[in-house]
Design a protein around this motif. Structure first.
Motif, PDB file in Angstrom:
ATOM      1  N   MET A 103     -10.990 -43.274 -39.365  1.00 22.81           N
ATOM      2  CA  MET A 103     -10.412 -42.763 -38.109  1.00 22.81           C
ATOM      3  C   MET A 103     -11.499 -42.152 -37.237  1.00 22.81           C
ATOM      4  O   MET A 103     -11.519 -42.335 -36.012  1.00 22.81           O
ATOM      5  N   GLY A 150       0.970 -43.789 -42.166  1.00 27.06           N
ATOM      6  CA  GLY A 150       1.305 -42.488 -42.750  1.00 27.06           C
ATOM      7  C   GLY A 150       0.780 -41.276 -42.009  1.00 27.06           C
ATOM      8  O   GLY A 150       0.847 -40.166 -42.525  1.00 27.06           O
ATOM      9  N   VAL A 151       0.250 -41.482 -40.794  1.00 25.96           N
ATOM     10  CA  VAL A 151      -0.239 -40.321 -40.041  1.00 25.96           C
ATOM     11  C   VAL A 151       0.971 -39.517 -39.550  1.00 25.96           C
ATOM     12  O   VAL A 151       1.764 -39.999 -38.744  1.00 25.96           O
ATOM     13  N   GLY A 152       1.122 -38.315 -40.097  1.00 28.34           N
ATOM     14  CA  GLY A 152       2.313 -37.524 -39.794  1.00 28.34           C
ATOM     15  C   GLY A 152       2.183 -36.772 -38.486  1.00 28.34           C
ATOM     16  O   GLY A 152       2.952 -36.959 -37.556  1.00 28.34           O
ATOM     17  N   SER A 153       1.210 -35.917 -38.392  1.00 30.71           N
ATOM     18  CA  SER A 153       1.027 -35.198 -37.143  1.00 30.71           C
ATOM     19  C   SER A 153      -0.457 -34.941 -36.917  1.00 30.71           C
ATOM     20  O   SER A 153      -1.241 -34.820 -37.856  1.00 30.71           O
ATOM     21  N   VAL A 154      -0.840 -34.897 -35.642  1.00 27.38           N
ATOM     22  CA  VAL A 154      -2.213 -34.575 -35.267  1.00 27.38           C
ATOM     23  C   VAL A 154      -2.154 -33.435 -34.259  1.00 27.38           C
ATOM     24  O   VAL A 154      -1.367 -33.492 -33.297  1.00 27.38           O
ATOM     25  N   ARG A 155      -2.925 -32.402 -34.494  1.00 25.50           N
ATOM     26  CA  ARG A 155      -3.031 -31.286 -33.544  1.00 25.50           C
ATOM     27  C   ARG A 155      -4.508 -31.116 -33.217  1.00 25.50           C
ATOM     28  O   ARG A 155      -5.341 -31.052 -34.109  1.00 25.50           O
ATOM     29  N   ILE A 189      -3.260 -39.069 -29.715  1.00 29.92           N
ATOM     30  CA  ILE A 189      -4.153 -39.500 -30.796  1.00 29.92           C
ATOM     31  C   ILE A 189      -3.341 -40.069 -31.958  1.00 29.92           C
ATOM     32  O   ILE A 189      -3.704 -41.087 -32.556  1.00 29.92           O
ATOM     33  N   LEU A 208     -12.111 -43.827 -33.769  1.00 29.92           N
ATOM     34  CA  LEU A 208     -11.419 -43.179 -32.646  1.00 29.92           C
ATOM     35  C   LEU A 208     -11.863 -41.744 -32.356  1.00 29.92           C
ATOM     36  O   LEU A 208     -12.105 -41.381 -31.220  1.00 29.92           O
ATOM     37  N   ASP A 262      -6.409 -31.311 -36.696  1.00 26.02           N
ATOM     38  CA  ASP A 262      -5.648 -31.035 -37.910  1.00 26.02           C
ATOM     39  C   ASP A 262      -4.668 -32.182 -38.100  1.00 26.02           C
ATOM     40  O   ASP A 262      -3.773 -32.386 -37.276  1.00 26.02           O
ATOM     41  N   ILE A 263      -4.868 -32.917 -39.166  1.00 28.47           N
ATOM     42  CA  ILE A 263      -4.118 -34.156 -39.378  1.00 28.47           C
ATOM     43  C   ILE A 263      -3.315 -34.066 -40.671  1.00 28.47           C
ATOM     44  O   ILE A 263      -3.847 -33.647 -41.703  1.00 28.47           O
ATOM     45  N   GLU A 264      -2.034 -34.418 -40.585  1.00 24.39           N
ATOM     46  CA  GLU A 264      -1.193 -34.515 -41.783  1.00 24.39           C
ATOM     47  C   GLU A 264      -0.956 -35.978 -42.102  1.00 24.39           C
ATOM     48  O   GLU A 264      -0.602 -36.753 -41.214  1.00 24.39           O
ATOM     49  N   ILE A 265      -1.156 -36.329 -43.358  1.00 23.10           N
ATOM     50  CA  ILE A 265      -1.005 -37.732 -43.755  1.00 23.10           C
ATOM     51  C   ILE A 265      -0.061 -37.821 -44.949  1.00 23.10           C
ATOM     52  O   ILE A 265      -0.212 -37.093 -45.934  1.00 23.10           O
ATOM     53  N   ASP A 266       0.908 -38.701 -44.823  1.00 26.17           N
ATOM     54  CA  ASP A 266       1.862 -38.957 -45.910  1.00 26.17           C
ATOM     55  C   ASP A 266       1.209 -39.831 -46.949  1.00 26.17           C
ATOM     56  O   ASP A 266       1.218 -41.053 -46.840  1.00 26.17           O
ATOM     57  N   ALA A 319      -2.339 -43.467 -31.071  1.00 24.66           N
ATOM     58  CA  ALA A 319      -3.501 -44.357 -31.073  1.00 24.66           C
ATOM     59  C   ALA A 319      -3.891 -44.726 -32.500  1.00 24.66           C
ATOM     60  O   ALA A 319      -4.216 -45.880 -32.795  1.00 24.66           O
ATOM     61  N   LEU A 320      -3.836 -43.737 -33.415  1.00 29.78           N
ATOM     62  CA  LEU A 320      -4.163 -44.021 -34.818  1.00 29.78           C
ATOM     63  C   LEU A 320      -3.162 -44.997 -35.407  1.00 29.78           C
ATOM     64  O   LEU A 320      -3.525 -45.920 -36.153  1.00 29.78           O
ATOM     65  N   PHE A 332      -3.520 -47.304 -38.934  1.00 31.87           N
ATOM     66  CA  PHE A 332      -3.565 -46.284 -39.981  1.00 31.87           C
ATOM     67  C   PHE A 332      -2.140 -45.852 -40.309  1.00 31.87           C
ATOM     68  O   PHE A 332      -1.434 -45.321 -39.442  1.00 31.87           O
ATOM     69  N   MET A 374       2.044 -35.291 -49.136  1.00 40.75           N
ATOM     70  CA  MET A 374       1.536 -34.868 -47.825  1.00 40.75           C
ATOM     71  C   MET A 374       0.149 -34.221 -47.990  1.00 40.75           C
ATOM     72  O   MET A 374       0.002 -33.219 -48.680  1.00 40.75           O
TER      73      MET A 374
END
Lengths: 80, 80
Positions: free
Chosen positions: A62, B33-38, B22, A66, A44-48, B25-26, B31, A1
């Motif tokens: 990204m 593995g995008v877990g969370s976007v804040r 978002i 976007l 703030d983005i979390e990526i696996d 949309a990603l 894309f 993560m």
């Protein structure tokens, strides 16, 4: 993560009416000496993923596709 | 002249529909593995002052009174 923070700000010279409004509001609240205010966005983005280099490239893509309008905005990507 | 960056983000647990949009949309753009976007806000503020301590206190007051809704948002102040 992997946790990343993308910051998108207006380029110099691009008008920022929202920033101007905040500037005047701060002045109205009695804060002296406020020179300029420019507003931007933060994501703030979390990526696996475990591949930092790949993730950084993905984050830039990204932004280009976007998150930012690169005609009028700059972006920075910071990976924790 | 002091340059400061104020970053305002939603507190944990506060719903962020814009961030969710978002995220989707990603995902739709391919894309993985995008877990969370804040999403949050950033304010670049220039202040005519030489007193850093006073300015930092002023900036915190600006956040409490105008820039952030402290019920649902956190803020950080960074002075260059």
């Amino acid at each position: 993560m992997i946790k990343a923070r993308v910051t998108v700000t207006l380029k110099n010279g691009v008008l920022d009416p929202q920033g101007k409004a905040i500037e005047h509001a701060l002045d109205g609240l009695g804060f002296a000496g406020v020179g300029s205010v420019r507003q931007g966005k933060v994501f703030d983005i979390e990526i696996d993923s475990a591949d930092r280099a790949r993730t950084e490239a993905d984050l830039k893509a990204m932004c280009d596709r976007l998150l930012a309008n690169t005609v009028i905005e700059n972006y920075t990507v910071a990976i924790d």
